[in-house]
Design a protein around this motif. Sequence first.
Motif, PDB file in Angstrom:
ATOM      1  N   ARG A  41       0.840  -1.210   0.000  1.00  0.00           N
ATOM      2  CA  ARG A  41       0.000   0.000   0.000  1.00  0.00           C
ATOM      3  C   ARG A  41       0.867   1.249   0.000  1.00  0.00           C
ATOM      4  O   ARG A  41       0.565   2.227  -0.692  1.00  0.00           O
ATOM      5  CB  ARG A  41      -0.944  -0.016   1.202  1.00  0.00           C
ATOM      6  CG  ARG A  41      -2.018  -1.068   1.123  1.00  0.00           C
ATOM      7  CD  ARG A  41      -3.153  -0.876   2.122  1.00  0.00           C
ATOM      8  NE  ARG A  41      -2.781  -0.346   3.414  1.00  0.00           N
ATOM      9  CZ  ARG A  41      -2.606  -1.072   4.526  1.00  0.00           C
ATOM     10  NH1 ARG A  41      -2.750  -2.382   4.480  1.00  0.00           N
ATOM     11  NH2 ARG A  41      -2.305  -0.495   5.670  1.00  0.00           N
ATOM     12  N   LEU A  42       1.950   1.236   0.784  1.00  0.00           N
ATOM     13  CA  LEU A  42       2.865   2.375   0.814  1.00  0.00           C
ATOM     14  C   LEU A  42       3.505   2.589  -0.558  1.00  0.00           C
ATOM     15  O   LEU A  42       3.599   3.722  -1.039  1.00  0.00           O
ATOM     16  CB  LEU A  42       3.944   2.169   1.884  1.00  0.00           C
ATOM     17  CG  LEU A  42       4.997   3.272   1.992  1.00  0.00           C
ATOM     18  CD1 LEU A  42       4.353   4.595   2.392  1.00  0.00           C
ATOM     19  CD2 LEU A  42       6.073   2.865   2.999  1.00  0.00           C
ATOM     20  N   LEU A  43       3.927   1.510  -1.198  1.00  0.00           N
ATOM     21  CA  LEU A  43       4.520   1.604  -2.530  1.00  0.00           C
ATOM     22  C   LEU A  43       3.530   2.189  -3.526  1.00  0.00           C
ATOM     23  O   LEU A  43       3.885   3.063  -4.330  1.00  0.00           O
ATOM     24  CB  LEU A  43       4.996   0.219  -2.991  1.00  0.00           C
ATOM     25  CG  LEU A  43       5.672   0.134  -4.342  1.00  0.00           C
ATOM     26  CD1 LEU A  43       6.932   0.994  -4.390  1.00  0.00           C
ATOM     27  CD2 LEU A  43       6.009  -1.313  -4.654  1.00  0.00           C
ATOM     28  N   LEU A  44       2.283   1.748  -3.464  1.00  0.00           N
ATOM     29  CA  LEU A  44       1.251   2.311  -4.336  1.00  0.00           C
ATOM     30  C   LEU A  44       1.035   3.793  -4.052  1.00  0.00           C
ATOM     31  O   LEU A  44       0.927   4.604  -4.980  1.00  0.00           O
ATOM     32  CB  LEU A  44      -0.068   1.564  -4.147  1.00  0.00           C
ATOM     33  CG  LEU A  44      -0.225   0.250  -4.888  1.00  0.00           C
ATOM     34  CD1 LEU A  44      -1.397  -0.536  -4.332  1.00  0.00           C
ATOM     35  CD2 LEU A  44      -0.400   0.496  -6.368  1.00  0.00           C
ATOM     36  N   ALA A  45       0.971   4.148  -2.763  1.00  0.00           N
ATOM     37  CA  ALA A  45       0.738   5.546  -2.381  1.00  0.00           C
ATOM     38  C   ALA A  45       1.868   6.447  -2.855  1.00  0.00           C
ATOM     39  O   ALA A  45       1.623   7.511  -3.443  1.00  0.00           O
ATOM     40  CB  ALA A  45       0.573   5.656  -0.866  1.00  0.00           C
ATOM     41  N   VAL A  46       3.104   6.036  -2.626  1.00  0.00           N
ATOM     42  CA  VAL A  46       4.256   6.847  -3.042  1.00  0.00           C
ATOM     43  C   VAL A  46       4.315   6.924  -4.570  1.00  0.00           C
ATOM     44  O   VAL A  46       4.577   7.989  -5.134  1.00  0.00           O
ATOM     45  CB  VAL A  46       5.566   6.274  -2.453  1.00  0.00           C
ATOM     46  CG1 VAL A  46       6.787   6.927  -3.067  1.00  0.00           C
ATOM     47  CG2 VAL A  46       5.573   6.436  -0.935  1.00  0.00           C
TER      48      VAL A  46
END
Length: 121
Positions: free
Chosen positions: A10-15
């Motif tokens: 999720r963090l990778l998608l958000a960034v």
Amino acid sequence: MLNQTAWPIRLLLAVSGAVTVIMGAGAAHGFSRFLGEAQLSWIETGVFYQIIHLVAALVVIDKRQTTALLWILGGWLFAGSLYCLAFFGSKLFGPITPIGGFILIIAWLSLALPTKRSVNE
């Protein structure tokens, strides 16, 4: 949907999404002060491909995590190499673009493979 996905993904998608918007806005509004038309075009192409594949990754992330991760990785390699070419001009980044594109193609083709769930049904 996304609640079942691991926090690092999720963090990778958000960034990835945030960087894509920043690059798109920069190409539309500010980068023209120090980049030429060709460099702006590379950024626009990178943004287009990256955002399309991020949206696709969001759609399939829960059922096809490998496909989604390939789209994220391929998008970063493809778009990221174009961003680096635009800003740094190094020919070192040029060969990375087709590698990213190849990974994006593999991700699309992986949709034809059955999932564990579809095999059991």
